[in-house]
Motif scaffolding. Structure first.
Motif, mmCIF file in Angstrom:
data_model
loop_
_atom_site.group_PDB
_atom_site.id
_atom_site.type_symbol
_atom_site.label_atom_id
_atom_site.label_comp_id
_atom_site.label_asym_id
_atom_site.label_seq_id
_atom_site.Cartn_x
_atom_site.Cartn_y
_atom_site.Cartn_z
ATOM 1 N N ILE A 296 0.730 -1.225 -0.152
ATOM 2 C CA ILE A 296 0.116 -0.042 0.017
ATOM 3 C C ILE A 296 0.819 1.320 -0.077
ATOM 4 C CG2 ILE A 296 -1.828 1.221 1.290
ATOM 5 C CD1 ILE A 296 -3.045 -1.246 2.117
ATOM 6 N N LYS A 297 1.841 1.129 0.764
ATOM 7 C CA LYS A 297 2.867 2.178 0.725
ATOM 8 C C LYS A 297 3.657 2.527 -0.591
ATOM 9 C CE LYS A 297 7.036 4.052 3.054
ATOM 10 N NZ LYS A 297 8.066 3.632 4.162
ATOM 11 N N ALA A 298 3.923 1.481 -1.087
ATOM 12 C CA ALA A 298 4.535 1.803 -2.606
ATOM 13 C C ALA A 298 3.464 2.141 -3.399
ATOM 14 C CB ALA A 298 4.881 0.149 -3.041
ATOM 15 N N LEU A 299 2.321 1.803 -3.407
ATOM 16 C CA LEU A 299 1.048 2.342 -4.236
ATOM 17 C C LEU A 299 1.104 3.985 -4.063
ATOM 18 C CD1 LEU A 299 -1.134 2.090 -6.486
ATOM 19 C CD2 LEU A 299 -2.540 1.367 -4.492
ATOM 20 N N SER A 300 1.076 4.158 -2.706
ATOM 21 C CA SER A 300 1.051 5.501 -2.556
ATOM 22 C C SER A 300 2.136 6.578 -3.050
ATOM 23 C CB SER A 300 0.827 5.869 -0.718
ATOM 24 O OG SER A 300 -0.114 5.240 -0.375
ATOM 25 N N ILE A 301 3.232 5.837 -3.201
ATOM 26 C CA ILE A 301 4.323 6.548 -3.739
ATOM 27 C C ILE A 301 4.192 6.668 -5.170
ATOM 28 C CG2 ILE A 301 6.868 6.249 -4.029
ATOM 29 C CD1 ILE A 301 7.030 5.048 -1.493
ATOM 30 N N ALA A 302 3.736 5.613 -5.788
ATOM 31 C CA ALA A 302 3.407 5.725 -7.324
ATOM 32 C C ALA A 302 2.363 6.727 -7.449
ATOM 33 C CB ALA A 302 2.956 4.507 -7.688
ATOM 34 N N LEU A 303 1.230 7.033 -6.611
ATOM 35 C CA LEU A 303 0.294 8.065 -6.894
ATOM 36 C C LEU A 303 0.893 9.374 -6.417
ATOM 37 C CD1 LEU A 303 -2.778 5.970 -5.128
ATOM 38 C CD2 LEU A 303 -2.477 6.479 -7.454
ATOM 39 N N GLY A 304 1.678 9.391 -5.439
ATOM 40 C CA GLY A 304 2.256 10.831 -5.078
ATOM 41 C C GLY A 304 3.285 11.146 -6.179
ATOM 42 N N ALA A 310 4.815 2.229 -11.760
ATOM 43 C CA ALA A 310 5.220 1.176 -10.597
ATOM 44 C C ALA A 310 6.279 1.390 -9.809
ATOM 45 C CB ALA A 310 5.295 -0.116 -11.389
ATOM 46 N N VAL A 311 5.971 1.092 -8.613
ATOM 47 C CA VAL A 311 6.788 1.085 -7.483
ATOM 48 C C VAL A 311 7.010 -0.093 -7.008
ATOM 49 C CG1 VAL A 311 7.838 2.388 -5.249
ATOM 50 C CG2 VAL A 311 6.484 3.659 -7.194
ATOM 51 N N VAL A 312 8.293 -0.737 -6.830
ATOM 52 C CA VAL A 312 8.541 -1.920 -6.335
ATOM 53 C C VAL A 312 9.366 -1.795 -5.141
ATOM 54 C CG1 VAL A 312 9.676 -4.174 -6.738
ATOM 55 C CG2 VAL A 312 8.488 -3.090 -8.622
ATOM 56 N N SER A 313 9.055 -2.322 -3.802
ATOM 57 C CA SER A 313 9.711 -2.246 -2.613
ATOM 58 C C SER A 313 10.267 -3.767 -2.412
ATOM 59 C CB SER A 313 8.608 -2.086 -1.490
ATOM 60 O OG SER A 313 9.287 -2.071 -0.298
ATOM 61 N N LYS A 314 11.658 -3.798 -2.423
ATOM 62 C CA LYS A 314 12.264 -4.955 -2.362
ATOM 63 C C LYS A 314 13.614 -4.807 -1.826
ATOM 64 C CE LYS A 314 13.212 -9.111 -5.622
ATOM 65 N NZ LYS A 314 14.479 -9.414 -5.100
ATOM 66 N N ASP A 315 13.871 -5.729 -0.884
ATOM 67 C CA ASP A 315 15.170 -5.750 -0.096
ATOM 68 C C ASP A 315 15.357 -4.266 0.577
ATOM 69 O OD1 ASP A 315 15.600 -8.250 -0.882
ATOM 70 O OD2 ASP A 315 16.836 -7.570 -2.717
ATOM 71 N N ARG A 316 14.302 -3.746 0.996
ATOM 72 C CA ARG A 316 14.266 -2.456 1.679
ATOM 73 C C ARG A 316 14.761 -1.420 1.021
ATOM 74 N NH1 ARG A 316 11.016 -3.984 5.434
ATOM 75 N NH2 ARG A 316 11.546 -5.815 6.516
ATOM 76 N N ASN A 317 14.377 -1.386 -0.300
ATOM 77 C CA ASN A 317 14.811 -0.285 -1.399
ATOM 78 C C ASN A 317 13.403 -0.417 -2.409
ATOM 79 O OD1 ASN A 317 17.367 0.414 -0.388
ATOM 80 N ND2 ASN A 317 18.217 -1.469 -1.429
ATOM 81 N N SER A 318 13.372 0.751 -2.967
ATOM 82 C CA SER A 318 12.419 1.212 -3.900
ATOM 83 C C SER A 318 12.985 1.212 -5.453
ATOM 84 C CB SER A 318 11.443 2.355 -3.661
ATOM 85 O OG SER A 318 10.870 2.256 -2.213
ATOM 86 N N GLN A 319 12.280 0.718 -6.358
ATOM 87 C CA GLN A 319 12.366 0.782 -7.576
ATOM 88 C C GLN A 319 11.309 1.279 -8.474
ATOM 89 O OE1 GLN A 319 13.999 -3.552 -7.736
ATOM 90 N NE2 GLN A 319 15.089 -2.454 -9.290
ATOM 91 N N PHE A 320 11.669 2.362 -9.318
ATOM 92 C CA PHE A 320 10.395 3.029 -9.864
ATOM 93 C C PHE A 320 10.680 2.541 -11.546
ATOM 94 C CE2 PHE A 320 12.220 5.614 -6.719
ATOM 95 C CZ PHE A 320 11.018 5.923 -5.840
ATOM 96 N N PHE A 321 9.237 2.323 -12.085
ATOM 97 C CA PHE A 321 9.244 2.079 -13.340
ATOM 98 C C PHE A 321 8.175 2.747 -13.991
ATOM 99 C CE2 PHE A 321 10.893 -1.435 -11.170
ATOM 100 C CZ PHE A 321 11.809 -1.803 -12.026
ATOM 101 N N GLY A 322 8.275 3.453 -15.503
ATOM 102 C CA GLY A 322 7.064 3.897 -16.044
ATOM 103 C C GLY A 322 7.203 5.458 -15.616
#
Length: 686
Positions: A296-304, A310-322
């Motif tokens: 949900i937090k990753a989705l909020s970042i994408a909307l923000g 898309a925002v992927v939260s993996k290994d305590r880091n975020s990756q951004f796509f699109g």
């Protein structure tokens, strides 16, 4: 048997026998010859007994040592542990057969560590720093490599034998355990929340049949996406879905660059506006609840950040796509009304209102701060504006306002509420409210100490959400579809208090912020932007004054022309200009922005970059784009941010020549991905 050992053996019983024999001889002199023979016999048999026991003990110890040596030799040669010793020069001195078999190197003696094992060129120096272990792969097997520093004999010196630090390595086959770990990691559950960004806008004007077809088409695409990666999908409502994937499937999706976003945009079932989707994916979380919250937090970042990404939260880091398409402005003002009401309530509860923009405040930060201060003062609250040391634009704005409108029309003397960091720290208390405008990152704040000193915070900003968003806010109002923060503040005042009216000076300050960030209503401009400008015009803003604010002196014009004339155009259409030896200040950063804007007007340039090498070693970068590439993503990779067509970054101890290569590489990468997406799209259409 040595005399010392014999003495120990005879120290107890021999003296006792001598004493008893002497006493007997004293009482019976005829017994003296027998006594002498008795003593000699005792000495002899004691000696023989001790020698026999020593011989037995020596034989036992020798046998024990030989067994230990045999065991060590067997372990070194036959146990499933590869052992090797490397000299201080990093070359192999000795290894056992298992090590050579696993390493697969013929005649490895004398070879360097990196020639024997799959390690980097400087591996020996790195491993010699600290005893540790790491996982390595040799062909299709995995090994736990433990390494220890050891002292190895080198050539002796005059003062005795010399020693140096070598390396001992132990290899243990952990293939089964590693494959099990990988299987667990690959099959770990990841959750993806999807949200239809612009459902209301796309659905507007559609018939029920067309709307049903649109929803069905999008749902079919999402269901196919989930099935393609062996996932499951749960429809939550008309705008949101929950999709489950394995971690291995998420890696495949990342490799695919989330082409699902492009497929959603291509849906046209009677709709005039292209639909966009935001996706928040999380693989982080020990419990299912943590996994859900992180997604949900990753989705909020994408909307923000404006959606359509898309925002992927993996290994305590975020990756951004699109995020390569323009952010469409929403026609609904429901959120603005709710934010304004919440803002008013928070201001009422606070005893003091502190407003702060970013460091090196531009006119958007100035106008937004003045607009928010107007709201606070209208409630008769103690209101202050905290400024950075580089607050020249405030001073310039106040001077022009007073010159244009005079002291009588300058209803609110904002100069009196301007505070520097030190004074602000003495004013704030536990019931203070901090309102941050035109930024949402701690690193950009005009005063980090003030930010840390006030716990009740509100953010009003128009930039796309960054990963290092300031946490613990009671209200977060991020609208990347807006042209400027001044536009947001202007719109909020109408819902904050319908009786609130701007003075001509205040309206001019807000209008200047809109003009600056919209590039004279050319970038990120929607109907709400013009409505905000119309409201300010009715309040008596002076357009002539705004034009005079952005006028440059003759020296600045000459310098800007010089930088433009010296600019270079790199393939495939990137204009680069570098200003070297500049003094740190707002003037230099403004000049860089103007140069970048001017370069964008040249035919053949679709990305412009203006760099300023400051005398203190920092590097300022201003980037512009015609929309072909997303310069915000490029600047974020360098540590900055901004919008799709306007972005920038400040770098420490970097030179322009080094950064140019990075920017060109990132631009080409986006173009290649864009061409690939277009070719894939055409293939699907055929």
């Amino acid at each position: 048997m040595s005399g010392r050992e014999f003495k120990k053996e005879a120290i107890v019983h021999v003296p006792l026998i001598i004493i008893l024999t002497a006493a007997l001889c004293f009482l019976m002199p005829s017994f003296i010859p027998f006594g002498i023979l008795l003593v000699i016999g005792v000495f002899y048999f004691t000696y023989r007994s001790s020698a026999g026991r020593k011989l037995i003990m020596d034989s036992w110890v020798d046998a024990l040592i030989r067994n230990i040596e045999r065991t060590q030799h067997f372990a070194v040669r036959n146990l499933d542990i590869g052992i090797a010793v490397f000299s201080s020069e990093g070359r192999l001195q000795w290894r056992n057969d298992i090590f050579q078999k696993w390493a697969g190197v013929k005649k490895p003696e004398g070879k360097k560590l990196e020639e024997v094992l799959p390690l980097p060129d400087n591996a020996f120096d790195l491993l010699s720093i600290k005893d540790d272990h790491r996982l390595i792969q040799l062909e299709d097997r995995y090994y736990d490599m433990k390494y220890f520093k050891v002292e190895t004999m080198e050539k002796p010196g005059r003062r005795g034998p010399a020693t140096a630090t070598g390396l001992m390595i132990y290899l243990t086959d952990v293939t089964e355990l590693e494959l099990l770990r990988q299987k667990y990691a690959n099959e770990k559950l990841c959750l993806a929340y999807t949200r239809f960004d612009n459902y209301d806008e796309v659905a507007q004007g559609l018939t029920e049949t067309a709307l049903a077809n649109l929803s069905g088409e999008i749902n079919e695409i999402l269901a196919g996406w989930a099935a393609e990666h062996q996932g499951f999908i749960c429809r939550m409502d008309k705008e949101q879905n929950l999709i489950g994937f394995t971690a291995a499937a998420v890696e495949d999706i990342i490799e695919d660059k989330f082409t699902i976003l492009d497929k959603i945009r291509e849906v046209h079932v009677g709709n005039k506006i292209a639909p966009t989707m935001s996706i928040g994916v999380s693989c982080d979380g020990v419990t299912l609840e943590e996994l859900i919250q992180n997604s949900i937090k990753a989705l909020s970042i994408a909307l923000g950040r404006g959606g359509d990404q898309a925002v992927v939260s993996k290994d305590r880091n975020s990756q951004f796509f699109g995020g390569t398409s323009s952010v469409s402005q929403k026609s609904t003002r429901v959120r603005a009304r709710i934010v304004a009401q919440t803002l008013r309530e928070q201001m009422r509860q606070a005893e003091k209102i502190i407003i702060m923009g970013h460091a090196n405040e531009d006119f958007d930060a100035v106008g937004a701060a003045i607009g928010v201060a107007k709201m606070g003062l209208s409630l008769n609250k103690e209101t202050y504006i905290v400024v950075s040391p580089q607050w020249a634009n405030y001073d310039r704005m106040f001077g022009l306002m007073e010159k244009s409108y005079g002291s009588n029309n300058y209803a609110l003397n904002y100069k009196d509420i301007i505070l520097y960091e030190e004074k602000a720290l003495s004013v704030i208390d536990a019931k203070s409210l901090l309102i941050l405008v035109d930024h949402h990152r701690e690193i950009l704040s005009a005063s980090k100490k003030v930010l840390e000193g006030v716990k009740t915070r509100i953010i009003i900003d128009h930039h796309r959400r960054a990963e290092d968003l300031i946490e613990d806010t009671v209200l977060l109002y991020l609208e990347p579809s807006s042209s400027s923060t001044s536009e947001l503040v202007t719109e909020l005042t109408g819902y904050f208090d319908d009786q609130l009216e701007f003075t001509p000076g205040e309206a001019t300050a807000l209008y200047a912020g809109i003009v600056l960030d919209s590039k004279n209503f050319a970038i990120q401009t929607g109907e709400r932007t013009f409505e905000a400008a119309a409201l300010l015009r009715r309040s008596g803003l002076n357009p002539v004054l705004v034009r005079s604010i952005f006028k440059d002196d003759f020296d600045s014009i000459k310098l800007k022309s010089k930088l433009i004339s010296e600019a270079t155009i790199l393939d495939p259409g990137i204009g680069i200009s570098v200003y070297r030896g500049a003094e740190k200040g707002i003037g230099s950063s403004v000049l860089a922005a103007q140069v970048a804007d001017s370069l964008m007007t040249i035919d053949g340039i679709f990305v412009s970059v203006a760099m300023v090498e400051y005398t203190d070693g920092t590097l300022g970068v201003s980037a512009r784009s015609d929309g072909t590439v997303n310069v915000q993503v490029i600047m974020e990779d360098l540590g900055g941010g901004g919008h799709q067509t306007v972005a920038g970054v400040q770098l420490e101890n970097r030179k322009a020549a080094d950064v140019v290569h990075e920017i060109v590489k990132l631009v080409k990468k986006q173009l290649e991905e864009r061409e690939k997406d277009e070719s894939d799209t055409s293939g699907r259409q055929q």
